[in-house]
Design a protein around this motif. Structure first.
Motif, PDB file in Angstrom:
ATOM      1  N   LYS A 126       6.933  -0.651   7.387  1.00 39.56           N
ATOM      2  CA  LYS A 126       6.602   0.719   6.985  1.00 39.56           C
ATOM      3  C   LYS A 126       7.878   1.374   6.482  1.00 39.56           C
ATOM      4  O   LYS A 126       8.858   1.486   7.216  1.00 39.56           O
ATOM      5  CB  LYS A 126       6.038   1.503   8.160  1.00 39.56           C
ATOM      6  CG  LYS A 126       5.667   2.922   7.806  1.00 39.56           C
ATOM      7  CD  LYS A 126       5.091   3.652   9.000  1.00 39.56           C
ATOM      8  CE  LYS A 126       4.714   5.066   8.634  1.00 39.56           C
ATOM      9  NZ  LYS A 126       4.198   5.797   9.799  1.00 39.56           N
ATOM     10  N   GLU A 172       0.856  -1.190   0.000  1.00 39.32           N
ATOM     11  CA  GLU A 172       0.000   0.000   0.000  1.00 39.32           C
ATOM     12  C   GLU A 172       0.888   1.234   0.000  1.00 39.32           C
ATOM     13  O   GLU A 172       1.893   1.282   0.708  1.00 39.32           O
ATOM     14  CB  GLU A 172      -0.873  -0.013   1.254  1.00 39.32           C
ATOM     15  CG  GLU A 172      -1.802   1.165   1.380  1.00 39.32           C
ATOM     16  CD  GLU A 172      -2.618   1.112   2.665  1.00 39.32           C
ATOM     17  OE1 GLU A 172      -3.304   2.099   2.945  1.00 39.32           O
ATOM     18  OE2 GLU A 172      -2.565   0.091   3.380  1.00 39.32           O
ATOM     19  N   GLU A 173       0.515   2.223  -0.791  1.00 37.53           N
ATOM     20  CA  GLU A 173       1.240   3.496  -0.794  1.00 37.53           C
ATOM     21  C   GLU A 173       0.345   4.567  -0.200  1.00 37.53           C
ATOM     22  O   GLU A 173      -0.784   4.756  -0.639  1.00 37.53           O
ATOM     23  CB  GLU A 173       1.649   3.892  -2.209  1.00 37.53           C
ATOM     24  CG  GLU A 173       2.426   5.192  -2.246  1.00 37.53           C
ATOM     25  CD  GLU A 173       2.867   5.595  -3.639  1.00 37.53           C
ATOM     26  OE1 GLU A 173       3.541   6.641  -3.759  1.00 37.53           O
ATOM     27  OE2 GLU A 173       2.534   4.898  -4.610  1.00 37.53           O
ATOM     28  N   THR A 174       0.846   5.221   0.827  1.00 36.58           N
ATOM     29  CA  THR A 174       0.135   6.346   1.418  1.00 36.58           C
ATOM     30  C   THR A 174       0.889   7.617   1.029  1.00 36.58           C
ATOM     31  O   THR A 174       1.901   7.558   0.320  1.00 36.58           O
ATOM     32  CB  THR A 174       0.060   6.223   2.950  1.00 36.58           C
ATOM     33  OG1 THR A 174       1.370   6.312   3.497  1.00 36.58           O
ATOM     34  CG2 THR A 174      -0.596   4.919   3.370  1.00 36.58           C
ATOM     35  N   GLU A 175       0.418   8.729   1.508  1.00 38.33           N
ATOM     36  CA  GLU A 175       1.062  10.000   1.183  1.00 38.33           C
ATOM     37  C   GLU A 175       2.498  10.055   1.706  1.00 38.33           C
ATOM     38  O   GLU A 175       3.368  10.638   1.073  1.00 38.33           O
ATOM     39  CB  GLU A 175       0.255  11.150   1.787  1.00 38.33           C
ATOM     40  CG  GLU A 175       0.730  12.516   1.376  1.00 38.33           C
ATOM     41  CD  GLU A 175      -0.171  13.602   1.919  1.00 38.33           C
ATOM     42  OE1 GLU A 175       0.375  14.655   2.284  1.00 38.33           O
ATOM     43  OE2 GLU A 175      -1.396  13.388   1.991  1.00 38.33           O
ATOM     44  N   ASN A 176       2.750   9.402   2.852  1.00 40.49           N
ATOM     45  CA  ASN A 176       4.052   9.514   3.499  1.00 40.49           C
ATOM     46  C   ASN A 176       4.896   8.246   3.506  1.00 40.49           C
ATOM     47  O   ASN A 176       6.057   8.297   3.916  1.00 40.49           O
ATOM     48  CB  ASN A 176       3.869   9.958   4.956  1.00 40.49           C
ATOM     49  CG  ASN A 176       3.171  11.292   5.046  1.00 40.49           C
ATOM     50  OD1 ASN A 176       3.419  12.179   4.248  1.00 40.49           O
ATOM     51  ND2 ASN A 176       2.281  11.416   6.006  1.00 40.49           N
ATOM     52  N   THR A 206       7.838  13.230  -1.236  1.00 41.58           N
ATOM     53  CA  THR A 206       6.417  13.340  -0.896  1.00 41.58           C
ATOM     54  C   THR A 206       5.772  14.366  -1.819  1.00 41.58           C
ATOM     55  O   THR A 206       6.389  15.373  -2.185  1.00 41.58           O
ATOM     56  CB  THR A 206       6.221  13.746   0.575  1.00 41.58           C
ATOM     57  OG1 THR A 206       6.906  14.958   0.827  1.00 41.58           O
ATOM     58  CG2 THR A 206       6.721  12.660   1.501  1.00 41.58           C
ATOM     59  N   LYS A 246       8.620   7.634   3.026  1.00 44.00           N
ATOM     60  CA  LYS A 246       9.170   8.363   1.889  1.00 44.00           C
ATOM     61  C   LYS A 246      10.046   9.490   2.425  1.00 44.00           C
ATOM     62  O   LYS A 246       9.792  10.023   3.503  1.00 44.00           O
ATOM     63  CB  LYS A 246       8.048   8.959   1.043  1.00 44.00           C
ATOM     64  CG  LYS A 246       7.159   7.930   0.382  1.00 44.00           C
ATOM     65  CD  LYS A 246       6.074   8.621  -0.395  1.00 44.00           C
ATOM     66  CE  LYS A 246       5.127   7.642  -1.042  1.00 44.00           C
ATOM     67  NZ  LYS A 246       4.037   8.331  -1.763  1.00 44.00           N
ATOM     68  N   PHE A 297       5.377   3.715   2.199  1.00 37.03           N
ATOM     69  CA  PHE A 297       4.966   2.469   1.566  1.00 37.03           C
ATOM     70  C   PHE A 297       4.767   1.464   2.685  1.00 37.03           C
ATOM     71  O   PHE A 297       5.607   1.337   3.572  1.00 37.03           O
ATOM     72  CB  PHE A 297       6.035   1.957   0.594  1.00 37.03           C
ATOM     73  CG  PHE A 297       6.286   2.868  -0.561  1.00 37.03           C
ATOM     74  CD1 PHE A 297       5.460   2.849  -1.661  1.00 37.03           C
ATOM     75  CD2 PHE A 297       7.361   3.748  -0.538  1.00 37.03           C
ATOM     76  CE1 PHE A 297       5.685   3.694  -2.738  1.00 37.03           C
ATOM     77  CE2 PHE A 297       7.600   4.597  -1.596  1.00 37.03           C
ATOM     78  CZ  PHE A 297       6.762   4.579  -2.697  1.00 37.03           C
ATOM     79  N   LEU A 298       3.651   0.734   2.664  1.00 35.95           N
ATOM     80  CA  LEU A 298       3.330  -0.232   3.713  1.00 35.95           C
ATOM     81  C   LEU A 298       3.268  -1.628   3.094  1.00 35.95           C
ATOM     82  O   LEU A 298       2.557  -1.850   2.114  1.00 35.95           O
ATOM     83  CB  LEU A 298       1.988   0.111   4.355  1.00 35.95           C
ATOM     84  CG  LEU A 298       1.839   1.545   4.867  1.00 35.95           C
ATOM     85  CD1 LEU A 298       0.417   1.799   5.324  1.00 35.95           C
ATOM     86  CD2 LEU A 298       2.828   1.812   5.984  1.00 35.95           C
TER      87      LEU A 298
END
Length: 156
Positions: free
Chosen positions: A141, A60-64, A149, A144, A66-67
């Motif tokens: 976790k 999963e990629e979030t704003e801050n 970002t 980035k 990679f999970l």
């Protein structure tokens, strides 16, 4: 009367008489089918040390960050290695075969070495990576870096 399960070849059988081929006519075909399945299963990979399996992974990629959620049931914390090599996340280790006291009638669970490599697009902050193993799931976790970002630019 309960149905008796046949045991692997070379082991003593409770009921005598007929040769192995008659007691287990499809055993060799089943073993061949299992081996062929390993060749075509995307969860198996060839490595320098031989055959390794690949665990199931959600990325999963979030704003801050990679999970990575990696399914590793039964793997001990000390048997897992998490590394960042260049722009890749490497998760390797081994699921050790459990010691058994009885006769193994069927083996379907994966054991042995496993390996996962995932690409990390953009710059990451390797010093701030966190990894936790809980309930058979390894959560990694990878933050980035501040340069990679995204931010919204106002149009004037």
């Amino acid at each position: 009367m309960a149905e008796r399960m046949p045991v692997r070849r070379g082991e003593r059988r409770e009921w005598g008489g007929a040769p192995d081929a008659w007691q287990e006519p499809f055993r060799e075909l089943e073993e061949l089918w299992d081996r062929m399945g390993q060749l075509f299963d995307p969860g198996w990979a060839m490595t320098r040390t031989g055959v390794a399996w690949q665990p199931m992974v959600d990325v999963e990629e979030t704003e801050n960050a990679f999970l990575f959620d990696v399914d590793l049931p039964g793997v001990a914390r000390d048997d897992i290695t998490v590394e960042v090599r260049g722009q890749e996340l490497w998760i390797t280790g081994e699921l050790k075969e459990k010691e058994r006291t009885g006769v193994l009638r069927r083996k379907m669970r994966r054991t042995g070495s496993f390996s996962f490599r995932g690409s990390l697009p953009g710059e990451v902050d390797a010093d701030e990576i966190e990894a936790n193993l809980m309930d058979g799931v390894l959560s990694v976790k990878v933050p980035k870096s501040q340069q990679s970002t995204s931010r919204r630019i106002e149009i004037k």
